[in-house]
Scaffold this motif. Structure first.
Motif, PDB file in Angstrom:
ATOM      1  N   ILE A   1      12.845  12.289 -10.536  1.00  0.00           N
ATOM      2  CA  ILE A   1      11.637  11.571 -10.069  1.00  0.00           C
ATOM      3  C   ILE A   1      11.352  10.170 -10.699  1.00  0.00           C
ATOM      4  CG2 ILE A   1       9.019  11.940 -10.063  1.00  0.00           C
ATOM      5  CD1 ILE A   1       9.554  15.096 -10.532  1.00  0.00           C
ATOM      6  N   ALA A   2      11.861  10.005 -11.958  1.00  0.00           N
ATOM      7  CA  ALA A   2      11.764   8.616 -12.786  1.00  0.00           C
ATOM      8  C   ALA A   2      12.524   7.793 -11.933  1.00  0.00           C
ATOM      9  CB  ALA A   2      12.307   8.719 -14.206  1.00  0.00           C
ATOM     10  N   GLN A   3      13.677   8.015 -11.276  1.00  0.00           N
ATOM     11  CA  GLN A   3      14.414   7.097 -10.472  1.00  0.00           C
ATOM     12  C   GLN A   3      13.660   6.676  -9.257  1.00  0.00           C
ATOM     13  OE1 GLN A   3      18.387   8.426  -9.708  1.00  0.00           O
ATOM     14  NE2 GLN A   3      18.469   9.253 -11.638  1.00  0.00           N
ATOM     15  N   GLU A   4      13.016   7.490  -8.817  1.00  0.00           N
ATOM     16  CA  GLU A   4      12.085   7.379  -7.641  1.00  0.00           C
ATOM     17  C   GLU A   4      10.870   6.580  -8.187  1.00  0.00           C
ATOM     18  OE1 GLU A   4      13.053   8.006  -4.200  1.00  0.00           O
ATOM     19  OE2 GLU A   4      14.746   8.717  -5.165  1.00  0.00           O
ATOM     20  N   MET A   5      10.318   6.660  -9.016  1.00  0.00           N
ATOM     21  CA  MET A   5       9.329   5.830  -9.661  1.00  0.00           C
ATOM     22  C   MET A   5       9.995   4.451  -9.564  1.00  0.00           C
ATOM     23  SD  MET A   5       7.582   8.434 -12.349  1.00  0.00           S
ATOM     24  CE  MET A   5       6.565   7.164 -13.154  1.00  0.00           C
ATOM     25  N   GLY A   6      11.021   4.026 -10.267  1.00  0.00           N
ATOM     26  CA  GLY A   6      11.814   2.926 -10.417  1.00  0.00           C
ATOM     27  C   GLY A   6      11.795   2.127  -9.143  1.00  0.00           C
ATOM     28  N   ARG A   7      12.164   2.761  -8.170  1.00  0.00           N
ATOM     29  CA  ARG A   7      12.405   2.203  -6.637  1.00  0.00           C
ATOM     30  C   ARG A   7      11.072   1.544  -6.085  1.00  0.00           C
ATOM     31  NH1 ARG A   7      15.905   6.898  -5.979  1.00  0.00           N
ATOM     32  NH2 ARG A   7      17.840   6.390  -5.903  1.00  0.00           N
ATOM     33  N   GLU A   8       9.901   2.470  -6.432  1.00  0.00           N
ATOM     34  CA  GLU A   8       8.694   1.969  -5.979  1.00  0.00           C
ATOM     35  C   GLU A   8       8.152   0.629  -6.741  1.00  0.00           C
ATOM     36  OE1 GLU A   8       7.944   2.925  -3.215  1.00  0.00           O
ATOM     37  OE2 GLU A   8       9.080   4.885  -3.165  1.00  0.00           O
ATOM     38  N   ILE A   9       8.382   0.865  -8.071  1.00  0.00           N
ATOM     39  CA  ILE A   9       7.770  -0.223  -8.825  1.00  0.00           C
ATOM     40  C   ILE A   9       8.731  -1.501  -8.745  1.00  0.00           C
ATOM     41  CG2 ILE A   9       7.833  -1.161 -11.343  1.00  0.00           C
ATOM     42  CD1 ILE A   9       7.243   1.911 -12.174  1.00  0.00           C
ATOM     43  N   ASN A  10       9.991  -1.479  -8.487  1.00  0.00           N
ATOM     44  CA  ASN A  10      11.025  -2.611  -7.889  1.00  0.00           C
ATOM     45  C   ASN A  10      10.278  -3.272  -6.749  1.00  0.00           C
ATOM     46  OD1 ASN A  10      12.535  -2.449 -10.463  1.00  0.00           O
ATOM     47  ND2 ASN A  10      13.795  -1.223  -9.720  1.00  0.00           N
ATOM     48  N   THR A  11      10.174  -2.258  -5.884  1.00  0.00           N
ATOM     49  CA  THR A  11       9.960  -2.752  -4.503  1.00  0.00           C
ATOM     50  C   THR A  11       8.459  -3.630  -4.577  1.00  0.00           C
ATOM     51  OG1 THR A  11      10.957  -1.071  -3.348  1.00  0.00           O
ATOM     52  CG2 THR A  11       9.470  -2.364  -2.188  1.00  0.00           C
TER      53      THR A  11
ATOM     54  N   ASN B   1       0.758  -1.219  -0.027  1.00  0.00           N
ATOM     55  CA  ASN B   1      -0.180   0.223  -0.007  1.00  0.00           C
ATOM     56  C   ASN B   1       0.879   1.180  -0.123  1.00  0.00           C
ATOM     57  OD1 ASN B   1      -2.731   1.096   0.216  1.00  0.00           O
ATOM     58  ND2 ASN B   1      -1.965   2.157   2.029  1.00  0.00           N
ATOM     59  N   GLU B   2       1.877   1.309   0.895  1.00  0.00           N
ATOM     60  CA  GLU B   2       2.675   2.396   0.785  1.00  0.00           C
ATOM     61  C   GLU B   2       3.288   2.579  -0.414  1.00  0.00           C
ATOM     62  OE1 GLU B   2       5.637   2.451   4.005  1.00  0.00           O
ATOM     63  OE2 GLU B   2       4.069   2.124   5.552  1.00  0.00           O
ATOM     64  N   GLU B   3       3.718   1.761  -1.214  1.00  0.00           N
ATOM     65  CA  GLU B   3       4.554   1.751  -2.416  1.00  0.00           C
ATOM     66  C   GLU B   3       3.624   2.273  -3.479  1.00  0.00           C
ATOM     67  OE1 GLU B   3       4.717  -0.684  -0.461  1.00  0.00           O
ATOM     68  OE2 GLU B   3       7.026  -0.773   0.031  1.00  0.00           O
TER      69      GLU B   3
END
Length: 291
Positions: free
Chosen positions: A249-259, A219-221
């Motif tokens: 911002i795209a890098q941060e999006m990638g972190r959430e998607i990977n998690t 949920n947090e992601e």
């Protein structure tokens, strides 16, 4: 509206004895990397040209060309013999060192800058330069317009990919609700294979189950990814030079998607995560060209 770093601009200053052509080209780069090639008659104006162009283009690998095309009646072309000799010796030496034999050094020499000079060419006075500088300005304005036009296409593509990620994110919910009973059932089934159900501490099992399922909660992601998508669009709309920030911002999006992918533990959810990664890669490639 965002701008592309790729562009081209051209302008011509028509003088009595020659035309001065100004060309400005740019490609994407992390910083401003400006190279200028200015005809010898305006070489003392090189710094002025560079300062103006850099103030307008901000970032990118930029090449500025200022050269003269002499009109037919303006004078005879003269071969600069000493310069030709110098070029020839240097090119021949490099060719010998590299063992290159399938080209003509003289053909290469005759294409080098300033080999041909026109008798009427002389250092320009300020009155003449006053007619040439507007061409530099016009060529720069043309490349800015070109960048803006390319930026419109980038804007559309980026918005489409962000919208796709947002829609995929919303589609995860249906699988997220269904996976908890599946995981619980799988764990309980595995336990029964090795332990008699009467010997299982139900309270302890429930505590461990809650702890395990909480670790799989995304949920947090989901919330952070949705916020990043919104922030991405806001930055596109409100930042004058948004390229670097969009990349972050795209890098941060990638972190959430990977998690989310590592926590999903569900084939359908992982399929959606792969689709989101595909769109994110397109975004990252496009952002590299945003000013």
């Amino acid at each position: 509206m965002i701008q592309s770093m790729t562009g081209y601009g051209r302008a011509v200053a028509e003088l009595s004895d020659k035309n001065i052509i100004v060309e400005v080209k740019s490609l994407n780069s992390k910083q401003l990397d400006l190279n200028s090639k200015v005809t010898s008659i305006y070489r003392d104006k090189d710094l002025e040209i560079r300062n103006y162009v850099s103030s307008q283009l901000v970032r990118g690998k930029v090449d500025v060309f200022v050269y003269a095309e002499t009109k037919d009646s303006a004078g005879e072309r003269t071969l600069q013999v000493e310069l030709v000799k110098s070029y020839y010796e240097k090119i021949s030496s490099v060719a010998k060192e590299l063992n290159v034999t399938d080209f003509s050094p003289m053909d290469a020499v005759l294409k080098m800058p300033d080999v041909w000079a026109v008798d009427s060419q002389k250092l320009a006075d300020e009155d003449e330069w006053a007619k040439v500088m507007p061409a530099v300005v016009a060529a720069t304005e043309n490349i800015v317009a070109y960048r803006s036009h390319e930026g419109e296409a980038l804007d559309r593509d980026l918005r489409e990919n962000i919208q796709t990620i947002t829609e995929l994110l919303a589609s995860i919910e249906q699988y997220e609700k269904a996976r908890v009973p599946k995981i619980r059932e799988k764990i309980e089934s595995s336990l029964k294979e090795f332990i008699d159900s009467e010997k299982i501490d139900k309270n302890r099992l429930e505590q461990e189950m809650i702890y395990y399922l909480e670790k799989l909660d995304i949920n947090e992601e989901k919330v952070r990814l949705a916020q990043h998508c919104k922030y991405f669009i806001d930055t596109m709309e409100n930042e004058e030079y948004a390229g670097k920030k969009l990349n972050f911002i795209a890098q941060e999006m990638g972190r959430e998607i990977n998690t989310m992918g590592s926590k999903s533990n569900d084939a359908d959810m992982q399929r959606i995560v792969v689709q989101m990664k595909d769109n994110l890669e397109k975004i990252k490639e496009q952002v590299l060209n945003v000013l």
